[in-house]
Design a protein around this motif. Structure first.
Motif, PDB file in Angstrom:
ATOM      1  N   LYS A 155       0.888  -1.166   0.000  1.00  0.00           N
ATOM      2  CA  LYS A 155       0.000   0.000   0.000  1.00  0.00           C
ATOM      3  C   LYS A 155       0.921   1.208   0.000  1.00  0.00           C
ATOM      4  N   VAL A 156       0.911   1.970  -1.078  1.00  0.00           N
ATOM      5  CA  VAL A 156       1.864   3.076  -1.223  1.00  0.00           C
ATOM      6  C   VAL A 156       1.139   4.419  -1.085  1.00  0.00           C
ATOM      7  N   TYR A 157       1.683   5.259  -0.236  1.00  0.00           N
ATOM      8  CA  TYR A 157       1.131   6.580   0.035  1.00  0.00           C
ATOM      9  C   TYR A 157       2.229   7.615  -0.149  1.00  0.00           C
ATOM     10  N   ALA A 158       1.815   8.827  -0.513  1.00  0.00           N
ATOM     11  CA  ALA A 158       2.743   9.964  -0.574  1.00  0.00           C
ATOM     12  C   ALA A 158       2.059  11.148   0.109  1.00  0.00           C
ATOM     13  N   LEU A 159       2.817  11.904   0.820  1.00  0.00           N
ATOM     14  CA  LEU A 159       2.282  13.059   1.541  1.00  0.00           C
ATOM     15  C   LEU A 159       2.016  14.193   0.549  1.00  0.00           C
ATOM     16  N   ARG A 160       0.729  14.507   0.364  1.00  0.00           N
ATOM     17  CA  ARG A 160       0.330  15.522  -0.622  1.00  0.00           C
ATOM     18  C   ARG A 160       0.994  16.887  -0.378  1.00  0.00           C
ATOM     19  N   PRO A 161       1.077  17.382   0.861  1.00  0.00           N
ATOM     20  CA  PRO A 161       1.735  18.686   1.042  1.00  0.00           C
ATOM     21  C   PRO A 161       3.190  18.696   0.543  1.00  0.00           C
ATOM     22  N   ASP A 162       3.880  17.573   0.664  1.00  0.00           N
ATOM     23  CA  ASP A 162       5.256  17.503   0.161  1.00  0.00           C
ATOM     24  C   ASP A 162       5.276  17.439  -1.367  1.00  0.00           C
ATOM     25  N   MET A 163       4.298  16.741  -1.950  1.00  0.00           N
ATOM     26  CA  MET A 163       4.196  16.708  -3.418  1.00  0.00           C
ATOM     27  C   MET A 163       3.859  18.104  -3.934  1.00  0.00           C
ATOM     28  N   ALA A 170       4.452  21.009  -2.481  1.00  0.00           N
ATOM     29  CA  ALA A 170       5.583  21.914  -2.261  1.00  0.00           C
ATOM     30  C   ALA A 170       6.638  21.779  -3.357  1.00  0.00           C
ATOM     31  N   ARG A 171       6.714  20.605  -3.952  1.00  0.00           N
ATOM     32  CA  ARG A 171       7.704  20.366  -5.005  1.00  0.00           C
ATOM     33  C   ARG A 171       7.099  20.493  -6.406  1.00  0.00           C
ATOM     34  N   GLY A 172       5.804  20.793  -6.471  1.00  0.00           N
ATOM     35  CA  GLY A 172       5.133  20.983  -7.756  1.00  0.00           C
ATOM     36  C   GLY A 172       4.957  19.714  -8.554  1.00  0.00           C
ATOM     37  N   ILE A 173       4.839  18.569  -7.869  1.00  0.00           N
ATOM     38  CA  ILE A 173       4.762  17.291  -8.592  1.00  0.00           C
ATOM     39  C   ILE A 173       3.507  16.484  -8.284  1.00  0.00           C
ATOM     40  N   ALA A 174       2.540  17.067  -7.596  1.00  0.00           N
ATOM     41  CA  ALA A 174       1.332  16.319  -7.225  1.00  0.00           C
ATOM     42  C   ALA A 174       0.594  15.803  -8.457  1.00  0.00           C
ATOM     43  N   ALA A 175       0.592  16.569  -9.532  1.00  0.00           N
ATOM     44  CA  ALA A 175      -0.093  16.162 -10.756  1.00  0.00           C
ATOM     45  C   ALA A 175       0.622  14.999 -11.458  1.00  0.00           C
ATOM     46  N   LYS A 176       1.840  14.726 -11.067  1.00  0.00           N
ATOM     47  CA  LYS A 176       2.619  13.647 -11.694  1.00  0.00           C
ATOM     48  C   LYS A 176       2.653  12.379 -10.840  1.00  0.00           C
ATOM     49  N   ALA A 177       1.746  12.275  -9.862  1.00  0.00           N
ATOM     50  CA  ALA A 177       1.729  11.100  -8.986  1.00  0.00           C
ATOM     51  C   ALA A 177       1.460   9.839  -9.803  1.00  0.00           C
ATOM     52  N   ALA A 178       2.235   8.807  -9.534  1.00  0.00           N
ATOM     53  CA  ALA A 178       2.105   7.540 -10.248  1.00  0.00           C
ATOM     54  C   ALA A 178       0.793   6.851  -9.884  1.00  0.00           C
ATOM     55  N   GLU A 179       0.269   6.098 -10.824  1.00  0.00           N
ATOM     56  CA  GLU A 179      -0.946   5.327 -10.580  1.00  0.00           C
ATOM     57  C   GLU A 179      -0.691   4.324  -9.457  1.00  0.00           C
ATOM     58  N   THR A 228      -1.456   6.621  -3.334  1.00  0.00           N
ATOM     59  CA  THR A 228      -2.514   7.394  -2.695  1.00  0.00           C
ATOM     60  C   THR A 228      -1.904   8.616  -2.021  1.00  0.00           C
ATOM     61  N   LEU A 229      -2.395   9.786  -2.396  1.00  0.00           N
ATOM     62  CA  LEU A 229      -1.921  11.020  -1.774  1.00  0.00           C
ATOM     63  C   LEU A 229      -2.723  11.259  -0.504  1.00  0.00           C
ATOM     64  N   ILE A 230      -2.007  11.556   0.585  1.00  0.00           N
ATOM     65  CA  ILE A 230      -2.665  11.778   1.868  1.00  0.00           C
ATOM     66  C   ILE A 230      -2.206  13.090   2.482  1.00  0.00           C
ATOM     67  N   ASP A 231      -3.002  13.599   3.418  1.00  0.00           N
ATOM     68  CA  ASP A 231      -2.644  14.808   4.146  1.00  0.00           C
ATOM     69  C   ASP A 231      -2.022  14.417   5.484  1.00  0.00           C
ATOM     70  N   TYR A 232      -1.768  15.411   6.338  1.00  0.00           N
ATOM     71  CA  TYR A 232      -1.133  15.128   7.629  1.00  0.00           C
ATOM     72  C   TYR A 232      -2.011  14.257   8.522  1.00  0.00           C
ATOM     73  N   ALA A 233      -3.336  14.451   8.453  1.00  0.00           N
ATOM     74  CA  ALA A 233      -4.234  13.608   9.248  1.00  0.00           C
ATOM     75  C   ALA A 233      -4.135  12.156   8.789  1.00  0.00           C
ATOM     76  N   GLY A 234      -3.983  11.933   7.492  1.00  0.00           N
ATOM     77  CA  GLY A 234      -3.792  10.586   6.972  1.00  0.00           C
ATOM     78  C   GLY A 234      -2.475   9.977   7.435  1.00  0.00           C
ATOM     79  N   PHE A 235      -1.450  10.802   7.541  1.00  0.00           N
ATOM     80  CA  PHE A 235      -0.144  10.379   8.045  1.00  0.00           C
ATOM     81  C   PHE A 235      -0.316   9.874   9.478  1.00  0.00           C
ATOM     82  N   VAL A 236      -1.029  10.626  10.283  1.00  0.00           N
ATOM     83  CA  VAL A 236      -1.255  10.217  11.676  1.00  0.00           C
ATOM     84  C   VAL A 236      -2.042   8.912  11.729  1.00  0.00           C
TER      85      VAL A 236
END
Length: 91
Positions: free
Chosen positions: A56-64, A66-75, A78-86
């Motif tokens: 199960k692969v997740y990436a922190l959306r705020p970090d994506m 901040a780097r301008g790459i959220a639109a390039k997330a691989a299929e 799953t992009l998550i926020d800080y609450a998802g991290f917790v």
């Protein structure tokens, strides 16, 4: 088990080491510069596809963002926020 990678796959071997050691069904969270591994068109794209097939692969959306790459997330990532991290850490 939750594995967290915060280093760029282009600077350290943390991403590859994590993939090698993670058991099927584990969760992988990419944060900070580790989010570069989760992008389409990168040198890590094939390894990311393999990871998504067994982890199960997740990436922190705020970090994506901040780097301008959220639109390039691989299929499969799953992009998550800080609450998802917790939530992942609690699990």
């Amino acid at each position: 088990m939750l594995h967290i990678v915060n280093k760029s796959p282009f600077q350290t071997s943390a991403f590859d080491s994590c993939l090698r050691l993670a058991k099927d069904g584990s969760a992988l969270l990419l944060i900070e510069d580790g989010v570069y591994a989760a992008t389409v068109g990168s040198a890590t794209e094939a390894r990311m596809r393999e990871a998504c097939a067994r982890l199960k692969v997740y990436a922190l959306r705020p970090d994506m963002d901040a780097r301008g790459i959220a639109a390039k997330a691989a299929e499969g990532v799953t992009l998550i926020d800080y609450a998802g991290f917790v939530d992942l850490a609690v699990q």
